[in-house]
Design an enzyme around this catalytic site. Sequence first.
Site, mmCIF file in Angstrom:
data_model
loop_
_atom_site.group_PDB
_atom_site.id
_atom_site.type_symbol
_atom_site.label_atom_id
_atom_site.label_comp_id
_atom_site.label_asym_id
_atom_site.label_seq_id
_atom_site.Cartn_x
_atom_site.Cartn_y
_atom_site.Cartn_z
ATOM 1 N N GLY A 13 0.787 -1.237 0.000
ATOM 2 C CA GLY A 13 0.000 0.000 0.000
ATOM 3 C C GLY A 13 0.814 1.280 0.000
ATOM 4 O O GLY A 13 0.320 2.318 0.432
ATOM 5 N N ASP A 64 -0.827 -5.769 -7.909
ATOM 6 C CA ASP A 64 -2.207 -5.282 -7.924
ATOM 7 C C ASP A 64 -3.047 -6.366 -7.259
ATOM 8 O O ASP A 64 -3.183 -7.474 -7.806
ATOM 9 C CB ASP A 64 -2.652 -5.042 -9.368
ATOM 10 N N ILE A 92 -4.296 -0.985 2.302
ATOM 11 C CA ILE A 92 -4.883 -0.833 0.972
ATOM 12 C C ILE A 92 -6.382 -0.566 1.092
ATOM 13 O O ILE A 92 -7.070 -1.232 1.863
ATOM 14 C CB ILE A 92 -4.655 -2.134 0.156
ATOM 15 N N TYR A 153 -18.297 9.131 3.459
ATOM 16 C CA TYR A 153 -17.471 7.912 3.523
ATOM 17 C C TYR A 153 -18.183 6.763 2.799
ATOM 18 O O TYR A 153 -17.546 5.865 2.259
ATOM 19 C CB TYR A 153 -17.152 7.558 4.980
ATOM 20 N N LYS A 160 -15.278 -1.296 5.154
ATOM 21 C CA LYS A 160 -14.441 -1.369 6.368
ATOM 22 C C LYS A 160 -15.102 -2.254 7.432
ATOM 23 O O LYS A 160 -14.406 -2.932 8.199
ATOM 24 C CB LYS A 160 -14.181 0.030 6.944
ATOM 25 N N ILE A 189 -6.372 11.185 8.257
ATOM 26 C CA ILE A 189 -5.041 11.692 7.895
ATOM 27 C C ILE A 189 -5.096 12.100 6.419
ATOM 28 O O ILE A 189 -5.636 11.352 5.592
ATOM 29 C CB ILE A 189 -3.971 10.582 8.082
ATOM 30 N N LYS A 190 -4.511 13.252 6.094
ATOM 31 C CA LYS A 190 -4.536 13.723 4.699
ATOM 32 C C LYS A 190 -3.590 12.897 3.835
ATOM 33 O O LYS A 190 -2.388 13.156 3.795
ATOM 34 C CB LYS A 190 -4.089 15.190 4.649
HETATM 35 N N1 NAD Z 1 -6.045 8.483 5.513
HETATM 36 C C1 NAD Z 1 -6.964 8.242 6.427
HETATM 37 O O1 NAD Z 1 -7.633 9.147 6.958
HETATM 38 C C2 NAD Z 1 -7.215 6.824 6.875
HETATM 39 C C3 NAD Z 1 -7.831 6.603 8.126
HETATM 40 C C4 NAD Z 1 -8.081 5.299 8.523
HETATM 41 C C5 NAD Z 1 -7.723 4.239 7.699
HETATM 42 N N2 NAD Z 1 -7.127 4.485 6.485
HETATM 43 C C6 NAD Z 1 -6.774 3.340 5.653
HETATM 44 O O2 NAD Z 1 -5.386 3.244 5.525
HETATM 45 C C7 NAD Z 1 -5.078 2.494 4.353
HETATM 46 C C8 NAD Z 1 -4.011 3.230 3.559
HETATM 47 O O3 NAD Z 1 -4.549 4.435 3.033
HETATM 48 P P1 NAD Z 1 -3.753 5.827 3.072
HETATM 49 O O4 NAD Z 1 -4.637 6.794 3.768
HETATM 50 O O5 NAD Z 1 -2.355 5.629 3.502
HETATM 51 O O6 NAD Z 1 -3.811 6.288 1.537
HETATM 52 P P2 NAD Z 1 -2.854 5.912 0.304
HETATM 53 O O7 NAD Z 1 -3.590 6.403 -0.895
HETATM 54 O O8 NAD Z 1 -1.494 6.421 0.516
HETATM 55 O O9 NAD Z 1 -2.835 4.323 0.330
HETATM 56 C C9 NAD Z 1 -3.829 3.529 -0.252
HETATM 57 C C10 NAD Z 1 -3.083 2.470 -1.016
HETATM 58 O O10 NAD Z 1 -3.972 1.483 -1.550
HETATM 59 C C11 NAD Z 1 -3.362 1.052 -2.737
HETATM 60 N N3 NAD Z 1 -4.269 0.301 -3.593
HETATM 61 C C12 NAD Z 1 -5.506 0.662 -4.047
HETATM 62 N N4 NAD Z 1 -5.967 -0.283 -4.898
HETATM 63 C C13 NAD Z 1 -5.008 -1.251 -4.977
HETATM 64 C C14 NAD Z 1 -4.878 -2.465 -5.701
HETATM 65 N N5 NAD Z 1 -5.820 -2.887 -6.559
HETATM 66 N N6 NAD Z 1 -3.748 -3.215 -5.542
HETATM 67 C C15 NAD Z 1 -2.775 -2.805 -4.700
HETATM 68 N N7 NAD Z 1 -2.825 -1.659 -3.996
HETATM 69 C C16 NAD Z 1 -3.927 -0.897 -4.134
HETATM 70 C C17 NAD Z 1 -2.917 2.356 -3.404
HETATM 71 O O11 NAD Z 1 -1.981 2.120 -4.438
HETATM 72 C C18 NAD Z 1 -2.306 3.053 -2.207
HETATM 73 O O12 NAD Z 1 -0.941 2.735 -2.091
HETATM 74 C C19 NAD Z 1 -6.400 2.312 3.606
HETATM 75 O O13 NAD Z 1 -6.952 1.052 3.938
HETATM 76 C C20 NAD Z 1 -7.255 3.411 4.212
HETATM 77 O O14 NAD Z 1 -8.639 3.134 4.111
HETATM 78 C C21 NAD Z 1 -6.847 5.754 6.078
#
Ligand code: NAD
Length: 253
Positions: A13, A64, A92, A153, A160, A189-190
């Site tokens: 991810g 992927d 992811i 959301y 989730k 988180i942004k």
């Molecule tokens: N940012 C927030 O506010 C927040 C809060 C709670 C949980 N999360 C969760 O944290 C996790 C990471 O998200 P993030 O915020 O770091 O954003 P991010 O966009 O940096 O990471 C999301 C990742 O998912 C990957 N991804 C999507 N489809 C894919 C696929 N088919 N194959 C492989 N990889 C794939 C993307 O390439 C990316 O690297 C996610 O599950 C997100 O829901 C984020």
Amino acid sequence: MIDLTGKVAVVFGLANKRSIAWAIAQKLSEAGARLAICYQSERLKQEAEALIPELRDAQIFQCDVAKDEEIDSVFAQLKATYGKLDIVVHSIGFAPNIKNTVLQTAREDFRVAHDISAYSLIALARAAEPLMSPGGSILTLSYYGSTKVFPNYNIMGVAKAALEATVRYLAADLGTKGIRVNAISAGPIKTLAARGISDFTQILNAVEQRGPLHRNVETVEVGNTAVFLSSDLASGITGEVTFVDCGYNITGI
Ligand SMILES: NC(=O)c1ccc[n+]([C@@H]2O[C@H](COP(=O)([O-])OP(=O)(O)OC[C@H]3O[C@@H](n4cnc5c(N)ncnc54)[C@H](O)[C@@H]3O)[C@@H](O)[C@H]2O)c1
């Protein structure tokens, strides 16, 4: 200080330096683990290549998670490179047309959101299991939208909820082998993924105004918790969703 020397960790991810996966990878590496980092596609390769020299002895792999053959291929490469895995991090998530309300969500958008955001944890856990031994840890990232309704959301909240239930069932399945499965529920988180959620600043502001710590969480704090949950210090914790959200989830009004 937690010592993960001798452990091999694979983190899925990584999109860019703001990714939660990146903070987790950095903290696991600081603790002494050897890192394998997976990015989704050729488009994100350059970013991964530019970042990983910061980590000692890390390598990058492409996968992927929508494609079974890419999952098979990456785990074959991981087996050939490391021979074992101790820590798996699934960071992811993806939901097409997340702007649609749940009521408006099309069958295909529901399917893809659940495939990428929840089923992929099952696929990765199954592929990782033969390389893991007792004491191993699998970790995923969730959000409070699994349980409570947050504006915009939408279908990701439903995915989730499926992810968190998946954590519990996988914990039971893999517990017989001594492998633990947990989720971190991070505060907002942004990141790149968060950009897809309309009025995300409204959610960030609510945490600042109403959360016990009156600030938003930093990725480094999620990384630190990931290190703990991946370590032997958390040997008695499995099937749990641990909040790292500056306490926002305890707030009523
Ligand atoms: N940012 C927030 O506010 C927040 C809060 C709670 C949980 N999360 C969760 O944290 C996790 C990471 O998200 P993030 O915020 O770091 O954003 P991010 O966009 O940096 O990471 C999301 C990742 O998912 C990957 N991804 C999507 N489809 C894919 C696929 N088919 N194959 C492989 N990889 C794939 C993307 O390439 C990316 O690297 C996610 O599950 C997100 O829901 C984020």
